[in-house]
Write an enzyme that holds these catalytic residues in place. Structure first.
Site, mmCIF file in Angstrom:
data_model
loop_
_atom_site.group_PDB
_atom_site.id
_atom_site.type_symbol
_atom_site.label_atom_id
_atom_site.label_comp_id
_atom_site.label_asym_id
_atom_site.label_seq_id
_atom_site.Cartn_x
_atom_site.Cartn_y
_atom_site.Cartn_z
ATOM 1 N N CYS A 178 40.190 -0.413 97.499
ATOM 2 C CA CYS A 178 41.089 0.569 98.095
ATOM 3 C C CYS A 178 41.004 1.834 97.237
ATOM 4 O O CYS A 178 41.405 1.810 96.080
ATOM 5 C CB CYS A 178 42.508 -0.021 98.111
ATOM 6 S SG CYS A 178 43.769 1.105 98.695
ATOM 7 N N CYS A 234 56.779 6.094 100.504
ATOM 8 C CA CYS A 234 55.531 5.865 99.772
ATOM 9 C C CYS A 234 55.593 6.441 98.360
ATOM 10 O O CYS A 234 56.003 7.586 98.161
ATOM 11 C CB CYS A 234 54.377 6.500 100.540
ATOM 12 S SG CYS A 234 52.783 6.302 99.728
ATOM 13 N N GLY A 242 46.671 9.679 98.408
ATOM 14 C CA GLY A 242 46.149 10.835 99.135
ATOM 15 C C GLY A 242 46.004 10.609 100.624
ATOM 16 O O GLY A 242 46.113 9.488 101.119
ATOM 17 N N SER A 277 42.156 5.611 106.678
ATOM 18 C CA SER A 277 43.528 5.520 107.172
ATOM 19 C C SER A 277 44.174 6.895 107.123
ATOM 20 O O SER A 277 44.089 7.591 106.113
ATOM 21 C CB SER A 277 44.304 4.538 106.286
ATOM 22 O OG SER A 277 45.639 4.437 106.712
ATOM 23 N N CYS A 305 50.291 -1.796 99.124
ATOM 24 C CA CYS A 305 50.385 -0.598 99.958
ATOM 25 C C CYS A 305 51.565 0.253 99.551
ATOM 26 O O CYS A 305 52.687 -0.241 99.450
ATOM 27 C CB CYS A 305 50.625 -0.964 101.420
ATOM 28 S SG CYS A 305 49.409 -2.028 102.107
HETATM 29 N N1 SAH Z 1 47.631 8.812 103.709
HETATM 30 C C1 SAH Z 1 46.926 7.763 104.382
HETATM 31 C C2 SAH Z 1 46.342 6.795 103.423
HETATM 32 C C3 SAH Z 1 47.339 5.946 102.666
HETATM 33 S S1 SAH Z 1 47.137 4.356 103.250
HETATM 34 C C4 SAH Z 1 47.833 7.132 105.399
HETATM 35 O O1 SAH Z 1 48.997 7.485 105.446
HETATM 36 O O2 SAH Z 1 47.388 6.337 106.201
HETATM 37 C C5 SAH Z 1 48.428 3.500 102.685
HETATM 38 C C6 SAH Z 1 49.110 2.697 103.761
HETATM 39 O O3 SAH Z 1 50.243 2.079 103.167
HETATM 40 C C7 SAH Z 1 49.608 3.577 104.866
HETATM 41 O O4 SAH Z 1 49.601 2.894 106.088
HETATM 42 C C8 SAH Z 1 51.021 3.815 104.411
HETATM 43 O O5 SAH Z 1 51.840 4.268 105.435
HETATM 44 C C9 SAH Z 1 51.395 2.458 103.876
HETATM 45 N N2 SAH Z 1 52.530 2.500 102.963
HETATM 46 C C10 SAH Z 1 52.993 3.543 102.269
HETATM 47 N N3 SAH Z 1 54.069 3.192 101.544
HETATM 48 C C11 SAH Z 1 54.282 1.899 101.780
HETATM 49 C C12 SAH Z 1 55.233 0.962 101.309
HETATM 50 N N4 SAH Z 1 56.188 1.307 100.440
HETATM 51 N N5 SAH Z 1 55.130 -0.295 101.755
HETATM 52 C C13 SAH Z 1 54.163 -0.665 102.625
HETATM 53 N N6 SAH Z 1 53.241 0.170 103.094
HETATM 54 C C14 SAH Z 1 53.302 1.443 102.689
#
Ligand code: SAH
Length: 342
Positions: free
Chosen positions: A105, A119, A159, A191, A333
């Protein structure tokens, strides 16, 4: 300033070799094999290149734009790396072991501009885009660390990859080079939080990498609060772009949906989600929300999550609950920032 060897596709490197070093075409492929397949960390070791040219390479190229500052191993076999970049900035990278292979990742930016409320990466100030080389090197470094090949790459680290579109696209081409890491294009996933113009551009790019959309809500009211990007691109606009993407590429989209207790997890949400995705070539990935420092969202109970999944499945939308890896070391994530371990 030296060029980063990880920044170039074979074609670009070939061009540079011919124009700037008066070298034969096949030297770029030879270099690629040393760097990506033999794991050479020194240009002098590339014994089938002329000695004089190796000297030129040492003078003009580098292959160490990342340093491994910290490595943390979770009981489930997940490894989190903290890499320091040349300018002192730092990013995190996660290596996950699955039975189908090793998945990395990667981060695409130092910090993030998207400011999603749930996030951890959004708590970082945005500093800069990563170069293609810095992205590629995260995978190379992770692979060298375990001495094994990497079979999958997901752009789900720190990012917004589509906010660094060109460098991310080049990184994908480099990862996919048959003479290099040779990671299958269908084993690479980008993503996005929903940058519509880039989704449309990606549909036309001819790059058959997978696309994931972080959706997380079924009404604009809720999504506006969770993800400020929704103020620029509303759910309807996002869905239209996704439909165009599917129409053009005939490829399935994965929708990420992090379940937050009392926020987006009712059966009405599941029904709205099913309506939004009705007839689309897609899959829903339900993610139990991960705790972040100072975060205000909590997890949906397991039974509610299963009901949500079943409600989607019953309406013909395939949905699965994502297996969780790395949460013991803040590597799951949404937990990536740049943490120095104690
Ligand atoms: N910016 C991109 C790439 C990050 S991917 C995007 O938003 O897709 C990371 C993934 O984890 C995304 O689907 C994001 O929404 C999710 N994510 C972010 N914070 C999280 C959390 N606290 N718990 C679970 N998933 C989360």
């Amino acid at each position: 300033m030296k060029k980063n060897i990880f920044d170039y596709t074979v074609d670009e490197l070939t061009d540079i070799y011919i124009k700037e070093f008066n070298q034969k075409k096949y030297r770029a492929v030879q270099t690629y094999k040393w760097v990506y397949q033999e794991n050479a960390e020194d240009f002098y070791k590339m014994s089938d290149l002329p000695l004089e040219f190796r000297k030129n390479l040492v003078e003009n190229f580098e292959m160490n734009s990342l340093t491994k500052e910290e490595v943390r191993l979770s009981p489930d076999g997940t490894t989190k790396f903290l890499f320091k970049l040349k300018d002192g900035a730092a990013v995190e990278t996660v290596l996950m072991k699955y039975n189908f292979g090793n998945s990395v990742c990667v981060s695409s930016q130092v910090g993030c501009r998207m400011k999603c409320d749930f996030c951890a990466s959004s708590k970082l100030s945005f500093e800069r885009n990563l170069t293609s080389g810095e992205i590629v090197e995260q995978i190379v470094a992770a692979s060298r660390h375990i001495g094994e090949k990497i079979s999958n790459v997901v752009f789900m680290g720190i990012g917004e990859p589509f906010d660094n579109y060109d460098n991310v696209m080049r990184a994908i081409r480099i990862l996919n080079e048959p003479h290099g890491l040779n990671i299958g294009i269908r084993h690479i996933t980008v993503s996005t939080s929903g940058l519509v113009p880039q989704i449309l551009k990606f549909a036309d790019s001819g790059l058959a990498a997978n696309l994931s959309i972080s959706l997380h809500a079924t009404t604009n009211e809720v999504r506006d609060k969770l993800m400020p990007v929704n103020k620029a691109y509303k759910i309807e606009t996002l869905m239209q772009a996704c439909k165009k993407y599917i129409e053009k590429t005939n490829r399935r989209i994965t929708f990420e949906y992090a379940l937050m207790y009392g926020v987006n997890d009712t059966i009405r949400d599941a029904c709205r989600l099913a309506d939004l995705l009705n007839g689309m070539l897609c899959h829903v990935n339900l993610i139990p929300i991960n705790a972040i420092e100072g975060g205000s969202y909590t997890r949906t109970p397991q039974s509610v999550m299963m009901n949500f999944r079943d409600a989607l499945n019953n309406r013909g939308i395939t949905a699965t609950v994502r297996r969780e890896l790395g949460s013991e070391i803040d590597a799951a994530c949404g937990q990536l920032r740049r943490q120095y371990f104690e």
